[in-house]
Design a protein around this motif. Structure first.
Motif, PDB file in Angstrom:
ATOM      1  N   ASP A 457       0.861  -1.180   0.000  1.00 41.07           N
ATOM      2  CA  ASP A 457       0.000   0.000   0.000  1.00 41.07           C
ATOM      3  C   ASP A 457       0.901   1.235   0.000  1.00 41.07           C
ATOM      4  O   ASP A 457       1.979   1.236   0.621  1.00 41.07           O
ATOM      5  CB  ASP A 457      -0.878   0.032   1.252  1.00 41.07           C
ATOM      6  N   LYS A 468      -5.962   1.359  -1.627  1.00 41.22           N
ATOM      7  CA  LYS A 468      -5.018   0.323  -1.210  1.00 41.22           C
ATOM      8  C   LYS A 468      -4.793  -0.652  -2.359  1.00 41.22           C
ATOM      9  O   LYS A 468      -5.665  -1.449  -2.696  1.00 41.22           O
ATOM     10  CB  LYS A 468      -5.567  -0.442   0.000  1.00 41.22           C
ATOM     11  N   HIS A 473      -0.081  -4.831   3.436  1.00 39.47           N
ATOM     12  CA  HIS A 473      -0.691  -3.685   4.112  1.00 39.47           C
ATOM     13  C   HIS A 473       0.392  -2.891   4.838  1.00 39.47           C
ATOM     14  O   HIS A 473       1.302  -3.458   5.454  1.00 39.47           O
ATOM     15  CB  HIS A 473      -1.725  -4.174   5.126  1.00 39.47           C
TER      16      HIS A 473
END
Length: 502
Positions: A457, A468, A473
């Motif tokens: 991301d 995203k 993440h």
């Protein structure tokens, strides 16, 4: 659209990845593998991940300026820290090793190397940073694919006109020459520009991207002309000075949506062709087509210009020397694909002049196509294969690296965030790589590699951190910017391991 966890990463021959697309002759998944040495990678861009915007002698970029102006970016976000990749080289390389990648596509920040945009001052700290990154990649058996321009023009050059100033051709060549000299012994895949049609339209006409200008109907064509001349000049610099010793390749990265006509009428069919030519042929045709802008584009802009009372077209002409400079300057094509659109003819008003109005068309999507976290992105995997076949037939089957292809998470904050069980992205990856495999095996398209967008991301331009696209993440609320794998990591890792679908 609901996105739920799934343990399935492989594709039985009988499977349809999307319930929305179940044409047996078109959408059924196939098994098979790509050629030995196929490039498996992930892609990023300097401003979107590096941070360290004013550290170690780096100059300001147009994105530093643009994002610091209140109201330009969602939530007034900026890339000052971003993923902090400037300080996390080895953590990011470890992510790539977990995926089993063979390649990593990243961009060099022009003002990190040349703070004022020219070769007058070379920032050694910037050189050292990219050397350390390249060495870390090679130590992990990951080959670098380097983009010279991924939209972060030095602000010092924007202050004297940026891409609208013809001298930009000289300054870009100086910058490219420095990069070839400093990194070319270890970098064998170079990309001059990323998605010129996008940063030109959104940066110089709609004002949505840096530098945020709204010069309707004029600057876009002048800027594109200078970008093409810059690409050709830099390619020839590499060819003349470095190719023999460094033995690398230089290409350009173009984005294109596939398009299908709204109806079978000649007007809609012609509008669909115009759409592709204005988005893709604008740059492809001068480089590896006829050496000039597409005829449909030339005729359309001339017609509109005359309707507006002008005596000549707003689209510049190439002289013979410029055509010779640009034509053939491609060792490979970097192709970015995200979605497909339906196109119909729609006459645009004469005023105000604009790139969109010049095309006389309207784009839409089918309501039953899958959705994503971005209004502009609908997963249409079969459009990917259609685009690849079209490029093959139109431009004599050039070597192609897929340099971006990715999916933005739907907004699932009401169900808890982060959404690490990103089955929607897994479906997108599986279906699109499977269509790529069909293009390779069944259509004989010269596919050399695939880079997913994106490794992590990141700062997604005017959407800030609200979109995203990452396999991993990143917690942007945590100063340490920890990375956490999503379900799609397992999906992509298995495809890379199998070199396709077994």
């Amino acid at each position: 659209m609901s996105c739920r966890p799934s343990s399935q990463t492989k594709l039985p021959e009988s499977e349809f990845v999307y319930k929305e697309f179940q044409n047996p002759d078109r959408d059924r998944a196939m098994t098979g593998t790509f050629q030995q040495g196929f490039a498996w990678g992930a892609a990023t861009a300097a401003y979107q991940i590096e941070g360290a915007w004013d550290e170690d002698g780096k100059g300001a970029s147009i994105w530093d300026t643009f994002s610091h102006h209140e109201g330009n970016i969602y939530g007034n976000h900026n890339g000052d820290i971003a993923c902090d990749s400037y300080h996390k080289i080895y953590q990011d390389v470890e992510l790539m090793k977990q995926l089993g990648l063979t390649h990593y596509r990243f961009s060099i920040s022009w003002p990190r190397i040349l703070p004022d945009g020219t070769s007058k001052t070379i920032n050694q700290a910037g050189i050292d940073y990219y050397r350390e990154l390249i060495d870390a990649l090679l130590e992990a058996n990951i080959k670098p694919m380097v983009t010279l321009y991924h939209w972060d023009l030095p602000q010092a050059l924007q202050d004297i006109g940026g891409w609208e100033n013809d001298m930009i051709v000289v300054y870009f060549n100086q910058y490219a020459d420095v990069c070839f000299r400093e990194f070319g012994d270890k970098v064998k895949l170079w990309i001059t520009f990323n998605e010129p049609s996008e940063f030109i339209k959104e940066g110089y006409e709609t004002g949505c991207l840096a530098p945020g200008l709204k010069h309707q109907g004029t600057s876009v064509y002048r800027v594109a002309h200078n970008v093409l001349l810059s690409h050709g000049t830099a390619w020839r610099t590499y060819d003349n000075k470095y190719r023999a010793s460094q033995k690398g390749m230089v290409g350009i990265c173009l984005v294109c949506n596939w398009a299908i006509p709204y109806s079978n009428s000649k007007e809609d069919v012609d509008a669909t062709e115009r759409f592709i030519m204005f988005m893709f042929g604008w740059f492809a045709n001068p480089i590896f087509g006829s050496g000039d802008y597409p005829e449909a584009m030339k005729q359309q802009v001339m017609m509109k210009s005359r309707e507006q009372g002008l005596t000549s077209s707003r689209l510049p002409d190439f002289n013979e020397e410029e055509k010779s400079l640009i034509l053939g300057t491609m060792d490979f094509l970097g192709l970015n694909y995200y979605t497909t659109k339906r196109v119909r003819h729609l006459a645009s008003p004469t005023y105000p002049a604009s790139l969109d109005a010049d095309q006389d068309l309207h784009c839409t999507y089918d309501d039953d196509w899958p959705t994503s976290g971005s209004t502009w992105l609908r997963p249409v995997p079969w459009g990917f294969r259609e685009l690849l076949r079209w490029v093959k037939n139109k431009y004599n089957n050039p070597p192609i690296y897929i340099t971006e292809n990715g999916f933005s998470d739907p907004n699932l904050e009401s169900e808890g965030y982060p959404n690490l069980d990103d089955i929607c992205r897994s479906k997108y990856i599986r279906s699109h790589i499977n269509e790529l495999l069909k293009a390779y095996i069944m259509d004989d398209v010269d596919i050399r590699g695939y880079m997913t967008w994106s490794l992590t991301d990141n700062f997604e331009w005017c959407d800030g951190y609200s979109s995203k696209f990452g396999l991993y993440h990143v917690d942007f609320t945590d100063p340490s910017r920890p990375r956490t794998p999503k379900t799609s990591v397992k999906t992509y890792r298995q495809i890379v391991k199998d070199n396709g679908f077994l």
